[in-house]
Write a protein that holds these residues in place. Structure first.
Motif, PDB file in Angstrom:
ATOM      1  N   GLY A  98       0.723  -1.179  -0.168  1.00 40.08           N
ATOM      2  CA  GLY A  98       0.068  -0.193  -0.124  1.00 40.08           C
ATOM      3  C   GLY A  98       0.928   1.336  -0.028  1.00 40.08           C
ATOM      4  O   GLY A  98       0.523   2.329   0.654  1.00 40.08           O
ATOM      5  N   ILE A  99       2.001   1.263  -0.469  1.00 47.72           N
ATOM      6  CA  ILE A  99       2.851   2.334  -0.654  1.00 47.72           C
ATOM      7  C   ILE A  99       2.167   3.576  -1.650  1.00 47.72           C
ATOM      8  O   ILE A  99       1.721   3.149  -2.645  1.00 47.72           O
ATOM      9  CB  ILE A  99       4.358   2.008  -1.227  1.00 47.72           C
ATOM     10  N   ASP A 100       2.318   4.718  -1.053  1.00 48.63           N
ATOM     11  CA  ASP A 100       1.515   5.975  -1.725  1.00 48.63           C
ATOM     12  C   ASP A 100       2.430   6.172  -2.903  1.00 48.63           C
ATOM     13  O   ASP A 100       3.907   6.113  -2.741  1.00 48.63           O
ATOM     14  CB  ASP A 100       1.665   7.043  -0.628  1.00 48.63           C
ATOM     15  N   ASP A 101       1.598   6.366  -4.009  1.00 49.05           N
ATOM     16  CA  ASP A 101       2.594   6.907  -5.354  1.00 49.05           C
ATOM     17  C   ASP A 101       3.614   8.222  -5.011  1.00 49.05           C
ATOM     18  O   ASP A 101       4.623   8.088  -5.603  1.00 49.05           O
ATOM     19  CB  ASP A 101       1.414   7.470  -6.182  1.00 49.05           C
ATOM     20  N   SER A 102       3.362   8.763  -3.971  1.00 50.00           N
ATOM     21  CA  SER A 102       4.190   9.970  -3.537  1.00 50.00           C
ATOM     22  C   SER A 102       5.390   9.787  -3.258  1.00 50.00           C
ATOM     23  O   SER A 102       6.245  10.369  -3.159  1.00 50.00           O
ATOM     24  CB  SER A 102       3.549  10.984  -2.709  1.00 50.00           C
ATOM     25  N   HIS A 103       5.548   8.107  -2.750  1.00 46.74           N
ATOM     26  CA  HIS A 103       6.716   7.813  -2.205  1.00 46.74           C
ATOM     27  C   HIS A 103       7.308   6.845  -3.094  1.00 46.74           C
ATOM     28  O   HIS A 103       8.376   5.923  -2.801  1.00 46.74           O
ATOM     29  CB  HIS A 103       6.401   6.981  -0.713  1.00 46.74           C
ATOM     30  N   ILE A 104       6.856   6.562  -4.568  1.00 40.88           N
ATOM     31  CA  ILE A 104       7.425   5.722  -5.459  1.00 40.88           C
ATOM     32  C   ILE A 104       8.036   6.712  -6.547  1.00 40.88           C
ATOM     33  O   ILE A 104       7.401   7.393  -7.109  1.00 40.88           O
ATOM     34  CB  ILE A 104       6.520   4.884  -5.914  1.00 40.88           C
ATOM     35  N   TYR A 105       9.576   6.595  -6.739  1.00 37.83           N
ATOM     36  CA  TYR A 105      10.084   7.506  -7.931  1.00 37.83           C
ATOM     37  C   TYR A 105      10.407   6.826  -9.028  1.00 37.83           C
ATOM     38  O   TYR A 105      11.476   6.101  -9.155  1.00 37.83           O
ATOM     39  CB  TYR A 105      11.342   8.052  -7.123  1.00 37.83           C
ATOM     40  N   LEU A 106       9.253   6.777 -10.079  1.00 36.43           N
ATOM     41  CA  LEU A 106       9.584   5.843 -11.311  1.00 36.43           C
ATOM     42  C   LEU A 106      10.390   6.511 -12.391  1.00 36.43           C
ATOM     43  O   LEU A 106      10.334   7.535 -12.206  1.00 36.43           O
ATOM     44  CB  LEU A 106       8.027   5.844 -11.758  1.00 36.43           C
ATOM     45  N   ILE A 107      10.972   5.632 -13.050  1.00 28.60           N
ATOM     46  CA  ILE A 107      11.758   6.062 -14.092  1.00 28.60           C
ATOM     47  C   ILE A 107      10.815   6.122 -15.507  1.00 28.60           C
ATOM     48  O   ILE A 107      10.033   5.385 -15.615  1.00 28.60           O
ATOM     49  CB  ILE A 107      12.771   5.083 -14.484  1.00 28.60           C
ATOM     50  N   ASP A 108      10.862   7.502 -16.065  1.00 25.92           N
ATOM     51  CA  ASP A 108       9.861   7.443 -17.062  1.00 25.92           C
ATOM     52  C   ASP A 108      10.487   7.083 -18.448  1.00 25.92           C
ATOM     53  O   ASP A 108      11.002   7.817 -19.046  1.00 25.92           O
ATOM     54  CB  ASP A 108       9.600   9.187 -17.212  1.00 25.92           C
ATOM     55  N   THR A 109      10.048   5.734 -18.700  1.00 22.98           N
ATOM     56  CA  THR A 109      10.699   5.180 -19.920  1.00 22.98           C
ATOM     57  C   THR A 109       9.830   5.507 -21.179  1.00 22.98           C
ATOM     58  O   THR A 109      10.036   4.893 -22.186  1.00 22.98           O
ATOM     59  CB  THR A 109      10.867   3.692 -19.617  1.00 22.98           C
ATOM     60  N   SER A 110       9.143   6.517 -21.003  1.00 17.47           N
ATOM     61  CA  SER A 110       8.234   6.914 -22.100  1.00 17.47           C
ATOM     62  C   SER A 110       8.953   8.000 -23.001  1.00 17.47           C
ATOM     63  O   SER A 110       8.739   8.438 -24.107  1.00 17.47           O
ATOM     64  CB  SER A 110       6.820   7.523 -21.922  1.00 17.47           C
ATOM     65  N   LEU A 111      10.033   8.537 -22.008  1.00 14.19           N
ATOM     66  CA  LEU A 111      10.886   9.563 -22.769  1.00 14.19           C
ATOM     67  C   LEU A 111      11.960   8.841 -23.744  1.00 14.19           C
ATOM     68  O   LEU A 111      12.329   7.853 -23.190  1.00 14.19           O
ATOM     69  CB  LEU A 111      11.390  10.507 -21.549  1.00 14.19           C
ATOM     70  N   PRO A 112      12.711   9.509 -24.444  1.00 14.14           N
ATOM     71  CA  PRO A 112      13.833   8.957 -25.098  1.00 14.14           C
ATOM     72  C   PRO A 112      14.850   8.646 -24.002  1.00 14.14           C
ATOM     73  O   PRO A 112      14.830   9.237 -23.165  1.00 14.14           O
ATOM     74  CB  PRO A 112      14.469  10.089 -26.093  1.00 14.14           C
ATOM     75  N   PRO A 113      15.721   7.583 -24.239  1.00 12.74           N
ATOM     76  CA  PRO A 113      16.780   7.180 -23.310  1.00 12.74           C
ATOM     77  C   PRO A 113      17.508   8.273 -22.418  1.00 12.74           C
ATOM     78  O   PRO A 113      17.443   8.302 -21.326  1.00 12.74           O
ATOM     79  CB  PRO A 113      17.522   6.139 -23.792  1.00 12.74           C
ATOM     80  N   ALA A 114      18.167   8.880 -23.257  1.00 10.93           N
ATOM     81  CA  ALA A 114      18.893  10.119 -22.394  1.00 10.93           C
ATOM     82  C   ALA A 114      18.131  10.932 -21.763  1.00 10.93           C
ATOM     83  O   ALA A 114      18.448  11.372 -20.717  1.00 10.93           O
ATOM     84  CB  ALA A 114      19.795  10.862 -23.557  1.00 10.93           C
ATOM     85  N   GLU A 115      16.918  11.384 -22.248  1.00  6.87           N
ATOM     86  CA  GLU A 115      16.073  12.205 -21.252  1.00  6.87           C
ATOM     87  C   GLU A 115      15.483  11.535 -20.279  1.00  6.87           C
ATOM     88  O   GLU A 115      15.335  12.162 -19.129  1.00  6.87           O
ATOM     89  CB  GLU A 115      14.805  12.710 -22.424  1.00  6.87           C
ATOM     90  N   ALA A 116      15.167  10.304 -20.349  1.00  4.94           N
ATOM     91  CA  ALA A 116      14.590   9.569 -19.125  1.00  4.94           C
ATOM     92  C   ALA A 116      15.824   9.560 -18.123  1.00  4.94           C
ATOM     93  O   ALA A 116      15.504   9.632 -16.840  1.00  4.94           O
ATOM     94  CB  ALA A 116      14.244   8.211 -19.491  1.00  4.94           C
ATOM     95  N   ALA A 117      16.957   9.274 -18.347  1.00 10.54           N
ATOM     96  CA  ALA A 117      18.245   9.334 -17.411  1.00 10.54           C
ATOM     97  C   ALA A 117      18.214  10.626 -16.834  1.00 10.54           C
ATOM     98  O   ALA A 117      18.502  10.798 -15.733  1.00 10.54           O
ATOM     99  CB  ALA A 117      19.245   9.014 -18.057  1.00 10.54           C
ATOM    100  N   GLU A 118      18.220  11.591 -17.628  1.00 13.39           N
ATOM    101  CA  GLU A 118      18.427  13.052 -17.052  1.00 13.39           C
ATOM    102  C   GLU A 118      17.217  13.483 -16.278  1.00 13.39           C
ATOM    103  O   GLU A 118      17.299  14.058 -15.198  1.00 13.39           O
ATOM    104  CB  GLU A 118      18.685  14.118 -18.202  1.00 13.39           C
ATOM    105  N   ASP A 119      15.981  13.360 -16.617  1.00 16.64           N
ATOM    106  CA  ASP A 119      14.931  13.339 -15.854  1.00 16.64           C
ATOM    107  C   ASP A 119      14.981  12.473 -14.601  1.00 16.64           C
ATOM    108  O   ASP A 119      14.761  13.203 -13.393  1.00 16.64           O
ATOM    109  CB  ASP A 119      13.481  13.147 -16.638  1.00 16.64           C
ATOM    110  N   TYR A 120      15.396  11.439 -14.321  1.00 12.66           N
ATOM    111  CA  TYR A 120      15.517  10.585 -13.289  1.00 12.66           C
ATOM    112  C   TYR A 120      16.617  11.203 -12.281  1.00 12.66           C
ATOM    113  O   TYR A 120      16.412  11.560 -11.061  1.00 12.66           O
ATOM    114  CB  TYR A 120      15.761   9.264 -13.568  1.00 12.66           C
TER     115      TYR A 120
END
Ligand code: 6PG
Length: 241
Positions: A98-120
């Motif tokens: 039951g972990i709240d979404d605000s405590h889960i830091y997902l990687i946005d793999t919908s971005l291009p790879p380099a942007e996904a890494a930079e965003d994370y």
């Protein structure tokens, strides 16, 4: 740095049990001191054993609302893909607890790879006020000596400044998003889980020799832990467990 703690367990399930106990112990200490606990989950199949232990034995023995979850690496696939490390954790650990979404830091793999890494990387730097030091980073080990997605002879292994990197892995013909050694080695605690006979030679090379495998470059500012099952530990001796 203190010598790594090396523990050998009779089965991979017992190894996962040991890792679960260590995670909960470290988290309890941090939370009791008034803080939140930051943990980066590892990839591959072994973590499912850990998740089973945490949900079955520790679901009511930790204030899970004070834990923040990240990933030390991810396959560059949609989050609902069967190969996704995030999906494995969401399905087997985070939703069951039951972990709240605000405590889960997902990687946005919908971005291009380099942007996904930079965003994370940007979100990790913001979380840690630009001085990232995870309380615990969990890692797996490949039979080729890789850890996270730091595969031998790939660019991210040599990345000197970034904390998160998009890494193309020729042997897999696939992109990965991965913590770099800069980020991994800034953690207070790093815990490897390795199980299976195929890992035994690389475990022995890393533990006993001056190994050149990527996983041998991992350190921790407080403590490095190697939790092994009997098969993965069979080429090393004199270990506790
Ligand atoms: C992954 C990880 C990789 C994994 C090891 C161990 O996403 O697969 O990048 O480092 O942790 O390969 O995998 P197993 O737990 O499946 O042996």
């Amino acid at each position: 740095m203190r010598k790594p703690e090396i523990k050998k367990y009779p089965t991979k399930e017992k190894m996962a049990g040991g890792a679960a106990t260590k995670l909960v112990t470290l988290a309890s200490q941090k939370i009791e001191s008034g803080g939140r606990f930051s943990v980066a989950l590892s990839g591959g199949s072994t973590p499912k054993l850990l998740y089973n232990e945490l949900v079955s034995r520790f679901h009511d023995r930790l204030d899970w609302g004070k834990v923040d979850f990240f990933w030390s690496d991810e396959r560059y696939v949609p989050i609902d893909h069967p190969d996704s490390n995030m999906k494995l954790a969401l399905d087997n650990l985070l939703r069951p607890l039951g972990i709240d979404d605000s405590h889960i830091y997902l990687i946005d793999t919908s971005l291009p790879p380099a942007e996904a890494a930079e965003d994370y990387q940007d979100r990790i730097l913001a979380y840690f006020n630009r001085d990232p030091r995870f309380d615990l980073i969990l890692l797996g080990l490949g039979a080729d000596g890789h850890t996270a997605s730091l595969f031998p002879m790939t660019k991210a292994v040599l990345e000197p400044t970034h904390w998160v990197e998009a890494n193309y892995v020729p042997k897999l013909k696939a992109w990965r998003i991965t913590f770099t050694f800069s980020l991994i080695n800034s953690a207070y605690n790093v815990l490897f889980m390795a199980a299976g006979a195929d890992k035994a030679p690389v475990v022995a090379d890393i533990i006993l020799k001056k190994s050149t495998f990527p996983a041998a470059k991992v350190t921790a500012t407080d403590r490095l832990y190697w939790y092994l099952d009997k098969e993965a530990a069979k080429e090393i001796t004199n270990t506790r467990g």
